[in-house]
Design a protein around this motif. Structure first.
Motif, short mmCIF file in Angstrom:
data_model
loop_
_atom_site.label_atom_id
_atom_site.label_comp_id
_atom_site.label_asym_id
_atom_site.label_seq_id
_atom_site.Cartn_x
_atom_site.Cartn_y
_atom_site.Cartn_z
N GLU A 78 8.46 -2.17 -5.67
CA GLU A 78 8.90 -1.93 -7.05
C GLU A 78 7.76 -2.20 -8.03
N LEU A 79 6.97 -3.24 -7.77
CA LEU A 79 5.84 -3.53 -8.65
C LEU A 79 4.79 -2.43 -8.59
N LEU A 80 4.70 -1.73 -7.47
CA LEU A 80 3.77 -0.59 -7.39
C LEU A 80 4.18 0.51 -8.36
N ARG A 81 5.46 0.58 -8.67
CA ARG A 81 5.99 1.62 -9.56
C ARG A 81 5.89 1.25 -11.03
N VAL A 82 6.05 -0.04 -11.35
CA VAL A 82 6.19 -0.40 -12.76
C VAL A 82 4.98 -1.13 -13.34
N GLY A 83 4.09 -1.60 -12.52
CA GLY A 83 3.01 -2.43 -13.02
C GLY A 83 1.79 -1.65 -13.47
N ASP A 84 0.92 -2.36 -14.17
CA ASP A 84 -0.36 -1.77 -14.53
C ASP A 84 -1.29 -1.85 -13.32
N LYS A 85 -2.54 -1.49 -13.50
CA LYS A 85 -3.48 -1.43 -12.39
C LYS A 85 -3.63 -2.79 -11.69
N GLY A 86 -3.74 -3.87 -12.44
CA GLY A 86 -3.89 -5.20 -11.86
C GLY A 86 -2.65 -5.62 -11.07
N VAL A 87 -1.47 -5.33 -11.61
CA VAL A 87 -0.22 -5.67 -10.93
C VAL A 87 -0.11 -4.87 -9.63
N LYS A 88 -0.48 -3.61 -9.70
CA LYS A 88 -0.42 -2.76 -8.51
C LYS A 88 -1.37 -3.27 -7.42
N LYS A 89 -2.55 -3.73 -7.82
CA LYS A 89 -3.50 -4.29 -6.84
C LYS A 89 -2.92 -5.54 -6.17
N THR A 90 -2.31 -6.40 -6.99
CA THR A 90 -1.70 -7.63 -6.45
C THR A 90 -0.61 -7.28 -5.45
N ALA A 91 0.26 -6.36 -5.82
CA ALA A 91 1.36 -5.96 -4.93
C ALA A 91 0.82 -5.30 -3.67
N ALA A 92 -0.18 -4.44 -3.82
CA ALA A 92 -0.76 -3.75 -2.65
C ALA A 92 -1.42 -4.74 -1.69
N ARG A 93 -2.11 -5.74 -2.23
CA ARG A 93 -2.73 -6.76 -1.36
C ARG A 93 -1.67 -7.53 -0.58
N ALA A 94 -0.59 -7.89 -1.26
CA ALA A 94 0.49 -8.62 -0.59
C ALA A 94 1.13 -7.76 0.49
N ILE A 95 1.36 -6.49 0.20
CA ILE A 95 1.95 -5.58 1.19
C ILE A 95 1.02 -5.43 2.39
N ALA A 96 -0.27 -5.26 2.13
CA ALA A 96 -1.23 -5.12 3.22
C ALA A 96 -1.25 -6.36 4.09
N SER A 97 -1.19 -7.51 3.48
CA SER A 97 -1.19 -8.76 4.25
C SER A 97 0.08 -8.87 5.08
N LEU A 98 1.22 -8.51 4.52
CA LEU A 98 2.48 -8.57 5.25
C LEU A 98 2.48 -7.60 6.43
N CYS A 99 1.83 -6.47 6.28
CA CYS A 99 1.81 -5.45 7.34
C CYS A 99 0.92 -5.84 8.51
N GLU A 100 0.16 -6.90 8.37
CA GLU A 100 -0.63 -7.38 9.50
C GLU A 100 0.25 -7.91 10.63
N ALA A 101 1.46 -8.30 10.28
CA ALA A 101 2.41 -8.76 11.31
C ALA A 101 3.12 -7.54 11.91
N ARG A 102 3.06 -7.42 13.19
CA ARG A 102 3.66 -6.28 13.89
C ARG A 102 5.14 -6.14 13.51
N GLU A 103 5.83 -7.25 13.34
CA GLU A 103 7.26 -7.24 13.03
C GLU A 103 7.57 -6.55 11.70
N ASN A 104 6.60 -6.46 10.82
CA ASN A 104 6.82 -5.88 9.48
C ASN A 104 6.41 -4.42 9.38
N ARG A 105 5.82 -3.88 10.39
CA ARG A 105 5.25 -2.53 10.27
C ARG A 105 6.30 -1.44 10.14
N SER A 106 7.48 -1.65 10.65
CA SER A 106 8.49 -0.60 10.52
C SER A 106 9.02 -0.57 9.09
#
Length: 176
Positions: free
Chosen positions: A148-176
């Protein structure tokens, strides 16, 4: 753990006791302000947050109250303290072990003003450095506020959200 003076430990214990007062009291507000000052002046005090049971739980229990009864100053203090605590490696596991800390951060990343939501997303990203926390955040629905933050945030907010998502996707359990 860093070397901590007995005086600093005693001051932290006093603040921790003040935090255990009833939720919305002036004493809790004063304790939070003192804790923020303490963390800003003594970096080693960050270790004390995780090593004293209940401190993170108390912070997590006050944060939802500020959403129901908006208090931007108190929000800023609590989230600032949680950010500093989450940036210290050993505290990440303490956050993950607490029943309320991660669910509250996920909820606050979904509710409220975008800058505060982005700060909560940043904390989730910091906590995701711990593999167990990655899985827990994913299981508790942490992707929803981040996307949701990727949709509503400015560039800095989107970067923060994207970094968190990327970190979470490092866990195999979260990839789906």
């Amino acid at each position: 753990p860093p070397a901590i003076s007995p005086e600093l430990e005693a001051l932290f214990m006093q603040v921790a006791l003040m935090l255990r007062s009833p939720g919305s009291s002036k004493e809790v507000r004063d304790a939070l302000i003192l804790l923020r000052v303490l963390l800003n002046e003594e970096r080693s005090a960050v270790h004390l947050i995780g090593s004293h049971p209940g401190t993170i739980a108390k912070l997590a229990s006050i944060l939802p109250e500020t959403c129901l009864d908006p208090d931007p100053e108190l929000d800023d203090i609590i989230v600032g303290v949680m950010e500093k605590a989450a940036s210290y490696g050993p505290n990440k596991a303490v956050f993950g072990d607490d029943r309320y800390a991660i669910p509250v951060l996920i909820a606050r990343a979904l509710l409220g003003l975008v800058p505060m939501r982005a700060r909560c997303a940043h904390i989730l990203g910091l906590l995701a450095d711990d593999h167990y926390n990655k899985i827990k955040i994913g299981e508790l629905g942490g992707f929803v506020p981040l996307v949701e933050l990727l949709r509503v945030g400015d560039k800095g907010v989107k970067k923060t959200a994207a970094r968190a998502i990327a970190s979470l996707c490092e866990a195999r359990e979260n990839r789906s």
